[in-house]
Design an enzyme around this catalytic site. Structure first.
Site, short mmCIF file in Angstrom:
data_model
loop_
_atom_site.label_atom_id
_atom_site.label_comp_id
_atom_site.label_asym_id
_atom_site.label_seq_id
_atom_site.Cartn_x
_atom_site.Cartn_y
_atom_site.Cartn_z
N GLN A 89 0.84 -1.21 0.00
CA GLN A 89 0.00 0.00 0.00
C GLN A 89 0.87 1.26 0.00
O GLN A 89 0.56 2.25 -0.65
CB GLN A 89 -0.93 -0.03 1.23
CG GLN A 89 -1.71 1.24 1.47
CD GLN A 89 -2.74 1.53 0.37
OE1 GLN A 89 -3.17 0.62 -0.34
NE2 GLN A 89 -3.11 2.79 0.22
N GLU A 90 1.98 1.20 0.73
CA GLU A 90 2.86 2.37 0.83
C GLU A 90 3.60 2.67 -0.47
O GLU A 90 3.66 3.81 -0.91
CB GLU A 90 3.90 2.16 1.95
CG GLU A 90 3.33 2.26 3.36
CD GLU A 90 2.94 3.69 3.74
OE1 GLU A 90 3.19 4.61 2.96
OE2 GLU A 90 2.35 3.87 4.83
#
Ligand code: GLU
Length: 478
Positions: free
Chosen positions: A309-310
């Site tokens: 996600q990052e």
């Protein structure tokens, strides 16, 4: 709620027992259950019903049934049916007191069992493979091979359609096929179509990104627990009372958030990209995620989901605000954590995990897992101060600041002046941490699913071929 019901009934029971001993009254099923101290449910192994995860057995049905057992003050026992077809025979044979298996209430089944109040609705959906045959109407189903679970609500619906509207309709039924088997058969091209429940497909869709819904073949139907159809309906009545409790209604809301609340985050494109990246990149960093997970007590797959996600697992990722590296640490956080090189994936993963563990600790034990981890992640994304503001706001608005479900609803309000005016840390783009956490949860589900040996695009497997002896073909009506 544990024991609240049990206590009263147990007092009653002692009286009844005396009567029973003197031979004048036979204890009811409920009384027998309370005397024995346990109740057995039959379920099936599926992500919408009952399965095991890192912390033991869980699933919507299991968690709900556990509350029912607590309410009665007895222990919950579970027996698993191999498929939907086995559930009602097991109930008839007395192998379980009730069935909690995502069962659709149909009129045919109502003749056979007592249903408790419904707790969910779902419809039967025709599923096809993208790029394969796409049926537009029921009549098109004859162009391909349709397989459904034997004795399921879907098979009942197809029979009704065959009898009333489409005598030429044909399909096959598999007696030992679970919903995920059927979806896998469509995904790999063994068959063309299947029918599954809408809630189940929502849950499983991310694992099969090449599948899509063609159309519904039923209206929304109730889903409920089934009890044996006997003259003694004492257990069924106890379940009715249980479902009518406000605590049970609150529990249902929490369960919906926990099992279904994050599902719509991953669309088709997102799911496909994620699966491609897990094949291409995850192995490179898996060791680091596992080590960081062991060191800071996280499931490594959760950290991996967060890393995706990052930065999409890009160790050189950089945002316009100057956050950098695989776990996207700010310069200040990196400094605080003593990280020398944010672009080193090992340092970034360990540092990010350590920071997440710090946030989790800071939240305190009044926030229970898994909500505590979701909130720590939200704080990682938006900052601890904003999360605290959102929790205070949640409380002020009558919600529970210890539930992610409630905090998730107030976080987006931090971008509205009439709300952030009153907070300590002011304006925040509050929707972002919500999307952030919900995405991670979805990626995490997919990683767990893959890790537990469910290849998403498997080779053709003998056991899943339609030619298997477990499949019966339903011919057209003459
Ligand atoms: N809702 C289905 C039924 O009641 C169960 C799930 C399935 O086998 O598709 O039969």
């Amino acid at each position: 709620m544990p024991g609240s019901f049990g206590l009263v009934i147990k007092l009653l029971l002692s009286v009844m027992c005396v009567l029973a001993l003197t031979g004048s009254v036979r204890p009811s099923n409920l009384q027998e259950t309370l005397m024995r101290g346990d109740i057995t449910m039959v379920s099936r192994n599926s992500p919408t019903t009952y399965y095991e995860d890192r912390s033991g057995v869980t699933g919507y049905e299991y968690e709900l049934a556990k509350s029912f057992a607590d309410y009665l003050g007895v222990e919950l026992k579970v027996v698993l049916a191999d498929s939907t077809a086995d559930i009602f025979p097991m109930l008839d044979k007395g192998q379980a007191a009730f069935a909690a298996a995502g069962l659709t209430v149909t009129s045919e089944r109502q003749r056979r069992a007592h249903f408790a109040p419904p707790y969910l609705t779902s419809s039967g959906q025709i599923i096809y493979r993208r790029g394969g045959l796409k049926p537009k109407a029921i009549a098109d189903l004859s162009q391909g091979q349709l397989v459904v679970a034997a004795q399921s609500s879907h098979s009942q619906r197809l029979r009704a359609l065959q009898a009333n509207e489409l005598p030429e309709l044909t399909w096959s039924e598999g007696t030992d096929l679970e919903v995920s088997d059927l979806l896998q058969m469509v995904a790999t091209g063994n068959i063309d179509f299947t029918v599954v429940d809408s809630n189940e497909f929502r849950m499983l869709q991310a694992y099969f990104p090449n599948l899509a819904i063609a159309f519904d073949i039923t209206e929304k139907q109730n889903v409920a627990w089934a009890f044996e159809h006997s003259r003694d309906n004492s257990l069924h009545l106890a379940a009715e009372e249980f479902f009518n409790l406000p605590q049970t209604q609150a529990k249902l809301l929490r369960l919906s958030e926990r099992f279904y609340g994050h599902l719509d985050q991953l669309n088709y494109v997102g799911a496909k990209r994620f699966l491609r990246q897990t094949e291409k990149k995850l192995d490179r960093y898996k060791k680091e995620f596992i080590e960081a997970g062991e060191q800071h007590q996280f499931d490594w797959r959760l950290l991996a989901a967060m890393g995706y996600q990052e930065s999409h697992w890009n160790p050189r990722a950089k945002s316009f605000t100057g956050v950098r590296g695989l776990m996207m640490l700010t310069r200040n956080t990196a400094k605080e954590l003593g990280i020398e090189n944010r672009l080193d994936p090992k340092q970034s993963i360990e540092g990010g995990s350590r920071y997440l563990a710090k946030l989790r600790k800071r939240l305190g034990s009044e926030v229970q897992e898994p909500d505590r981890t979701w909130m720590a992640m939200a704080a990682y994304n938006v900052g601890y101060g904003h999360l605290r503001d959102a929790r205070k706001l949640t409380q002020k608005m009558g919600g529970d600041p210890n539930l992610w479900h409630d905090v998730m609803e107030t976080l987006p309000l931090l971008s509205l002046k009439r709300y952030y005016r009153e907070t300590t840390h002011g304006y925040a783009r509050g929707q972002e941490p919500v999307d952030y956490v919900q995405n991670i949860r979805r990626y995490y589900d997919v990683l767990v699913w893959q890790d537990e040996q469910h290849p998403v695009f498997p080779q053709e497997e003998e056991s899943l071929m339609v030619s298997s002896s477990a499949v019966t073909v339903i011919p057209p009506l003459l």
